[in-house]
Design a protein around this motif. Structure first.
Motif, PDB file in Angstrom:
ATOM      1  N   LEU A 135     -49.734  -4.472  26.072  1.00 57.23           N
ATOM      2  CA  LEU A 135     -48.971  -5.603  25.547  1.00 57.23           C
ATOM      3  C   LEU A 135     -47.846  -5.123  24.626  1.00 57.23           C
ATOM      4  O   LEU A 135     -46.733  -5.655  24.664  1.00 57.23           O
ATOM      5  N   ALA A 136     -48.119  -4.109  23.817  1.00 56.65           N
ATOM      6  CA  ALA A 136     -47.084  -3.555  22.934  1.00 56.65           C
ATOM      7  C   ALA A 136     -45.960  -2.926  23.755  1.00 56.65           C
ATOM      8  O   ALA A 136     -44.783  -3.077  23.417  1.00 56.65           O
ATOM      9  N   VAL A 137     -46.305  -2.234  24.826  1.00 54.82           N
ATOM     10  CA  VAL A 137     -45.298  -1.624  25.697  1.00 54.82           C
ATOM     11  C   VAL A 137     -44.437  -2.703  26.354  1.00 54.82           C
ATOM     12  O   VAL A 137     -43.213  -2.561  26.451  1.00 54.82           O
ATOM     13  N   VAL A 179     -39.033  -5.300  26.545  1.00 55.21           N
ATOM     14  CA  VAL A 179     -38.135  -6.447  26.391  1.00 55.21           C
ATOM     15  C   VAL A 179     -37.080  -6.136  25.326  1.00 55.21           C
ATOM     16  O   VAL A 179     -35.880  -6.384  25.516  1.00 55.21           O
ATOM     17  N   LEU A 180     -37.522  -5.565  24.212  1.00 53.96           N
ATOM     18  CA  LEU A 180     -36.608  -5.263  23.107  1.00 53.96           C
ATOM     19  C   LEU A 180     -35.687  -4.090  23.427  1.00 53.96           C
ATOM     20  O   LEU A 180     -34.523  -4.087  23.025  1.00 53.96           O
ATOM     21  N   ILE A 181     -36.196  -3.099  24.150  1.00 57.19           N
ATOM     22  CA  ILE A 181     -35.350  -1.975  24.573  1.00 57.19           C
ATOM     23  C   ILE A 181     -34.195  -2.505  25.416  1.00 57.19           C
ATOM     24  O   ILE A 181     -33.038  -2.121  25.219  1.00 57.19           O
ATOM     25  N   PHE A 182     -34.514  -3.380  26.356  1.00 58.47           N
ATOM     26  CA  PHE A 182     -33.486  -3.965  27.220  1.00 58.47           C
ATOM     27  C   PHE A 182     -32.433  -4.696  26.388  1.00 58.47           C
ATOM     28  O   PHE A 182     -31.226  -4.514  26.583  1.00 58.47           O
ATOM     29  N   THR A 238     -31.250   3.661  17.362  1.00 59.67           N
ATOM     30  CA  THR A 238     -32.429   4.268  16.738  1.00 59.67           C
ATOM     31  C   THR A 238     -33.677   3.468  17.090  1.00 59.67           C
ATOM     32  O   THR A 238     -34.728   4.041  17.406  1.00 59.67           O
ATOM     33  N   THR A 239     -33.557   2.161  17.052  1.00 60.66           N
ATOM     34  CA  THR A 239     -34.680   1.293  17.404  1.00 60.66           C
ATOM     35  C   THR A 239     -35.088   1.508  18.856  1.00 60.66           C
ATOM     36  O   THR A 239     -36.278   1.636  19.161  1.00 60.66           O
ATOM     37  N   VAL A 240     -34.121   1.588  19.751  1.00 53.62           N
ATOM     38  CA  VAL A 240     -34.412   1.851  21.168  1.00 53.62           C
ATOM     39  C   VAL A 240     -35.161   3.178  21.300  1.00 53.62           C
ATOM     40  O   VAL A 240     -36.183   3.260  21.997  1.00 53.62           O
ATOM     41  N   LEU A 270     -41.037  -1.146  16.515  1.00 46.36           N
ATOM     42  CA  LEU A 270     -41.304  -2.581  16.546  1.00 46.36           C
ATOM     43  C   LEU A 270     -41.120  -3.217  15.172  1.00 46.36           C
ATOM     44  O   LEU A 270     -40.655  -4.348  15.059  1.00 46.36           O
ATOM     45  N   LEU A 271     -41.451  -2.486  14.123  1.00 52.22           N
ATOM     46  CA  LEU A 271     -41.224  -3.001  12.775  1.00 52.22           C
ATOM     47  C   LEU A 271     -39.723  -3.154  12.502  1.00 52.22           C
ATOM     48  O   LEU A 271     -39.269  -4.196  12.020  1.00 52.22           O
ATOM     49  N   ILE A 272     -38.946  -2.138  12.847  1.00 45.82           N
ATOM     50  CA  ILE A 272     -37.493  -2.200  12.646  1.00 45.82           C
ATOM     51  C   ILE A 272     -36.883  -3.289  13.530  1.00 45.82           C
ATOM     52  O   ILE A 272     -36.000  -4.038  13.092  1.00 45.82           O
ATOM     53  N   ALA A 273     -37.368  -3.403  14.765  1.00 47.46           N
ATOM     54  CA  ALA A 273     -36.877  -4.454  15.661  1.00 47.46           C
ATOM     55  C   ALA A 273     -37.163  -5.831  15.079  1.00 47.46           C
ATOM     56  O   ALA A 273     -36.314  -6.735  15.160  1.00 47.46           O
ATOM     57  N   THR A 274     -38.327  -6.000  14.467  1.00 48.95           N
ATOM     58  CA  THR A 274     -38.670  -7.273  13.849  1.00 48.95           C
ATOM     59  C   THR A 274     -37.702  -7.594  12.711  1.00 48.95           C
ATOM     60  O   THR A 274     -37.199  -8.714  12.613  1.00 48.95           O
TER      61      THR A 274
END
Length: 163
Positions: A23-25, A30-33, A76-78, A91-95
């Motif tokens: 689920l995390a992957v 989704v966020l990488i895209f 960097t997040t990617v 995921l923390l930085i993306a949030t």
């Protein structure tokens, strides 16, 4: 009559980290895209992005910094999201990034700054601020849920190692 419930419970306990990781992957993908598209757009069309950032209702001293800091933060997040060992941090930085973008989109939607041009790139080109806000809110939720799953998996794995 035997029930299947104990078998299901045992199965989920035994494989819970696998499900949490999957689920995390998914959330990370989704966020990488999203971040790869927006960051690439900011790099490829840097002059346009710079002009659009210049029109944002931000302190003038922050605009030249953000023109370079935002694409770097997104790349960097990617990068962090791509690897299991750094995924929790990604995921923390993306949030944090998505929450910031969501607040900004909401303020633009309620026109607290007046009419504002979006500097996010082609992904949001045809969206109004209302759609932009809801899109960002959904992706903030995806980032937060992904962070929870990745963090929970990591803590379960460390707990299993201690046992």
């Amino acid at each position: 009559m035997k029930t299947i419930t104990p078998h299901i419970t045992t199965h989920f306990k035994r494989h819970s980290t696998t499900y949490l990781d999957a689920l995390a992957v998914f959330c990370a993908a989704v966020l990488i895209f999203l971040f790869a598209q927006t960051a690439l757009n900011k790099v490829l069309y840097h002059q346009v992005f710079s002009i659009q950032m210049g029109k944002q209702p931000l302190p003038s001293w922050s605009k030249p910094i953000l023109v370079y800091a935002l694409p770097v933060a997104e790349w960097t997040t990617v990068f962090l999201l791509c690897f299991p060992k750094t995924r929790v941090w990604g995921l923390l930085i993306a949030t944090v990034l998505m929450f910031s973008y969501t607040v900004y989109a909401y303020l633009a939607y309620i026109e607290i700054y007046g009419k504002v041009v979006c500097a996010c790139g082609k992904v949001f080109q045809d969206m109004g601020w209302q759609e932009h806000f809801y899109f960002n809110a959904k992706h903030t939720f995806v980032a937060l849920v992904g962070f929870y799953f990745a963090y929970k998996s990591k803590t379960l794995k460390s707990k299993q190692k201690r046992e």
